[in-house]
Design an enzyme around this catalytic site. Sequence first.
Site, PDB file in Angstrom:
ATOM      1  N   THR A   9       0.864  -1.187   0.000  1.00 29.63           N
ATOM      2  CA  THR A   9       0.000   0.000   0.000  1.00 29.63           C
ATOM      3  C   THR A   9       0.897   1.232   0.000  1.00 29.63           C
ATOM      4  O   THR A   9       1.583   1.492   1.001  1.00 29.63           O
ATOM      5  CB  THR A   9      -0.910   0.016   1.241  1.00 29.63           C
ATOM      6  OG1 THR A   9      -1.634  -1.208   1.296  1.00 29.63           O
ATOM      7  CG2 THR A   9      -1.884   1.187   1.192  1.00 29.63           C
TER       8      THR A   9
ATOM      9  N   LYS B 268      -7.634   1.573  -3.009  1.00 26.40           N
ATOM     10  CA  LYS B 268      -7.243   1.165  -1.646  1.00 26.40           C
ATOM     11  C   LYS B 268      -7.423   2.341  -0.674  1.00 26.40           C
ATOM     12  O   LYS B 268      -7.802   2.162   0.488  1.00 26.40           O
ATOM     13  CB  LYS B 268      -5.791   0.669  -1.658  1.00 26.40           C
ATOM     14  CG  LYS B 268      -5.205   0.343  -0.298  1.00 26.40           C
ATOM     15  CD  LYS B 268      -5.731  -0.950   0.312  1.00 26.40           C
ATOM     16  CE  LYS B 268      -5.136  -1.168   1.701  1.00 26.40           C
ATOM     17  NZ  LYS B 268      -5.530  -2.409   2.321  1.00 26.40           N
TER      18      LYS B 268
ATOM     19  N   LYS C  77       0.180   5.094   8.362  1.00 31.69           N
ATOM     20  CA  LYS C  77       0.874   5.248   7.069  1.00 31.69           C
ATOM     21  C   LYS C  77      -0.156   5.411   5.954  1.00 31.69           C
ATOM     22  O   LYS C  77      -0.065   6.311   5.125  1.00 31.69           O
ATOM     23  CB  LYS C  77       1.761   4.016   6.834  1.00 31.69           C
ATOM     24  CG  LYS C  77       2.562   4.035   5.573  1.00 31.69           C
ATOM     25  CD  LYS C  77       2.293   2.946   4.561  1.00 31.69           C
ATOM     26  CE  LYS C  77       1.906   1.567   4.921  1.00 31.69           C
ATOM     27  NZ  LYS C  77       1.394   0.779   3.803  1.00 31.69           N
TER      28      LYS C  77
HETATM   29  P1  NAP Z   1       5.289  -6.699   7.636  1.00 33.10           P
HETATM   30  O1  NAP Z   1       4.827  -7.976   8.246  1.00 33.10           O
HETATM   31  O2  NAP Z   1       5.868  -5.651   8.490  1.00 33.10           O
HETATM   32  O3  NAP Z   1       6.343  -7.105   6.493  1.00 33.10           O
HETATM   33  C1  NAP Z   1       7.014  -6.126   5.741  1.00 33.10           C
HETATM   34  C2  NAP Z   1       7.996  -6.839   4.846  1.00 33.10           C
HETATM   35  O4  NAP Z   1       8.704  -5.874   4.070  1.00 33.10           O
HETATM   36  C3  NAP Z   1       9.056  -7.626   5.617  1.00 33.10           C
HETATM   37  O5  NAP Z   1       9.377  -8.763   4.863  1.00 33.10           O
HETATM   38  C4  NAP Z   1      10.227  -6.647   5.659  1.00 33.10           C
HETATM   39  O6  NAP Z   1      11.473  -7.293   5.788  1.00 33.10           O
HETATM   40  C5  NAP Z   1      10.098  -6.020   4.282  1.00 33.10           C
HETATM   41  N1  NAP Z   1      10.720  -4.697   4.174  1.00 33.10           N
HETATM   42  C6  NAP Z   1      10.340  -3.557   4.816  1.00 33.10           C
HETATM   43  N2  NAP Z   1      11.133  -2.543   4.449  1.00 33.10           N
HETATM   44  C7  NAP Z   1      12.037  -3.046   3.590  1.00 33.10           C
HETATM   45  C8  NAP Z   1      13.106  -2.493   2.862  1.00 33.10           C
HETATM   46  N3  NAP Z   1      13.424  -1.184   2.954  1.00 33.10           N
HETATM   47  N4  NAP Z   1      13.823  -3.302   2.058  1.00 33.10           N
HETATM   48  C9  NAP Z   1      13.510  -4.612   1.948  1.00 33.10           C
HETATM   49  N5  NAP Z   1      12.515  -5.188   2.608  1.00 33.10           N
HETATM   50  C10 NAP Z   1      11.771  -4.422   3.407  1.00 33.10           C
HETATM   51  O7  NAP Z   1       4.113  -6.016   6.786  1.00 33.10           O
HETATM   52  P2  NAP Z   1       2.803  -6.678   6.151  1.00 33.10           P
HETATM   53  O8  NAP Z   1       1.739  -6.724   7.185  1.00 33.10           O
HETATM   54  O9  NAP Z   1       3.165  -7.904   5.399  1.00 33.10           O
HETATM   55  O10 NAP Z   1       2.369  -5.514   5.135  1.00 33.10           O
HETATM   56  C11 NAP Z   1       3.039  -5.311   3.912  1.00 33.10           C
HETATM   57  C12 NAP Z   1       2.269  -4.260   3.094  1.00 33.10           C
HETATM   58  O11 NAP Z   1       0.915  -4.712   2.886  1.00 33.10           O
HETATM   59  C13 NAP Z   1       2.174  -2.885   3.783  1.00 33.10           C
HETATM   60  O12 NAP Z   1       2.231  -1.877   2.811  1.00 33.10           O
HETATM   61  C14 NAP Z   1       0.796  -2.923   4.431  1.00 33.10           C
HETATM   62  O13 NAP Z   1       0.255  -1.634   4.583  1.00 33.10           O
HETATM   63  C15 NAP Z   1       0.013  -3.734   3.419  1.00 33.10           C
HETATM   64  N6  NAP Z   1      -1.150  -4.454   3.963  1.00 33.10           N
HETATM   65  C16 NAP Z   1      -1.054  -5.148   5.138  1.00 33.10           C
HETATM   66  C17 NAP Z   1      -2.182  -5.805   5.630  1.00 33.10           C
HETATM   67  C18 NAP Z   1      -2.134  -6.579   6.935  1.00 33.10           C
HETATM   68  O14 NAP Z   1      -3.201  -6.946   7.444  1.00 33.10           O
HETATM   69  N7  NAP Z   1      -0.972  -6.859   7.503  1.00 33.10           N
HETATM   70  C19 NAP Z   1      -3.394  -5.759   4.937  1.00 33.10           C
HETATM   71  C20 NAP Z   1      -3.445  -5.071   3.739  1.00 33.10           C
HETATM   72  C21 NAP Z   1      -2.318  -4.412   3.251  1.00 33.10           C
HETATM   73  P3  NAP Z   1      12.012  -7.778   7.246  1.00 33.10           P
HETATM   74  O15 NAP Z   1      11.478  -9.166   7.445  1.00 33.10           O
HETATM   75  O16 NAP Z   1      13.489  -7.743   7.127  1.00 33.10           O
HETATM   76  O17 NAP Z   1      11.494  -6.779   8.261  1.00 33.10           O
END
Ligand code: NAP
Length: 293
Positions: free
Chosen positions: A100, A175, A243
Site C-alpha cells: 500500500t 485502496k 501510514k
Molecule cells: P510486515 O509484516 O511488516 O512485512 C514487511 C515486509 O517488508 C518484511 O518482509 C520486511 O522485511 C520487508 N521490508 C520492509 N522494508 C524493507 C526495505 N526497505 N527493504 C527490503 N525489505 C523491506 O508487513 P505486512 O503486514 O506484510 O504488510 C506489507 C504491506 O501490505 C504494507 O504496505 C501494508 O500496509 C500492506 N497491507 C497489510 C495488511 C495486513 O493486514 N498486515 C493488509 C493489507 C495491506 P524484514 O522481514 O526484514 O522486516
Amino acid sequence: MNTINTVAFIGLGVMGYPMAGHLAKQGLTTRVYNRTYSKAEAWAKEFGGTAHNTPKEAAEGADLVLVCVGNDSDVRQVTIGADGVLSAMSSGSFLVDHTTVSADLALELDAACREQGVAFLDAPVSGGQQGAENGALTVMCGGEPHHFDTVQPILAHYSKAVTLMGAASSGQLTKMVNQICIAGLVQGLSEGLHFAEQAGLDQQQVIDVISKGAAGSWQMENRHKTMIADEYDHGFAVNWMRKDLHICLEQARRLDAALPVTALVDQFYADVQRMEGGRWDTSSLLKRLRKPQ
Ligand code: NAP
C-alpha cells in the site's frame, strides 16, 4: 501470449510469506527475497523455492516479480534502488506491487518500467493476514488491460477477487477509498461499544441484536468479540493504518476532497500510538475511549 512460469516474491512479511507460499504450492518456480535473510531461508525450506540475497538476484530470469514490503521508500529501494529488481528485469516481464503506497509512486514505477519494456501493475490488497493465509484477498489493480489479463490468473491463487480499476495508480486510489471507509466506521463501532458499556448493557447482547440490521458491518461481525475482550491482536497494525491515512490525506489535499472524519480518526490513532499501541490492531480505537478500570 506471455506465459508465466517463474516468479520472484520480494518481502515475506505477514502478507508476503503466505502469498508467496500459495504461488509455490501451485507449482510455479518461486524465487524469494527478504531483507532479513533467515525468513527467506525458512520460507524456502517450507515451500521448496529458492532464497536470494538481493531483490536483483531474486528477479533474475523471473517472468513476473511481485513486491509486498512496507512503505514508499521501501518499495523504491527494492525496485529502482541499487540492487533493485528492475536492474535484472527484461523486456516483456511483469512487475506487480502489492504494497500500500502513494498513487505518485505507482505512476513513478509505471514510467520506470515502461522505459525498459516491463509491464507494471499497482495491486494493493485488502483482507489482512487471514485473507493472505486463506488465499482470500481482494486485489485492486491499476494498469493496462492486456497486462492485467496475463497476471490475473496468478494473483487469483491467493485472492477471492482481482479487479482492474483503471490505468496505473487506480489500484492505490481504490485502496485509499477502502481505508477512508474503514477509519470512520471503526471509530463509530468503538463509540457504540463504549456507550453500551457505560450504559451497563450486555455488549454481546447488543451486538447480537443490532448486527443483523442497518448497523451491521464486516468490522462489527469480525471484531466485536475481541474488542469487548479488550484484545487487539489481529495483524493490521495502527502503525500501518497511520501510514495509509497519511497517504489518503495527502492525496485528498491535492484532489480538493474533504475528509474531515478521516483526519480526525488519524489523530485518534496518533493517541493510540502514544499509548504504545502502534502494533495493536486498528480496532484499538475502543481502548482509547475506555475508562481506566
Ligand atoms: P510486515 O509484516 O511488516 O512485512 C514487511 C515486509 O517488508 C518484511 O518482509 C520486511 O522485511 C520487508 N521490508 C520492509 N522494508 C524493507 C526495505 N526497505 N527493504 C527490503 N525489505 C523491506 O508487513 P505486512 O503486514 O506484510 O504488510 C506489507 C504491506 O501490505 C504494507 O504496505 C501494508 O500496509 C500492506 N497491507 C497489510 C495488511 C495486513 O493486514 N498486515 C493488509 C493489507 C495491506 P524484514 O522481514 O526484514 O522486516
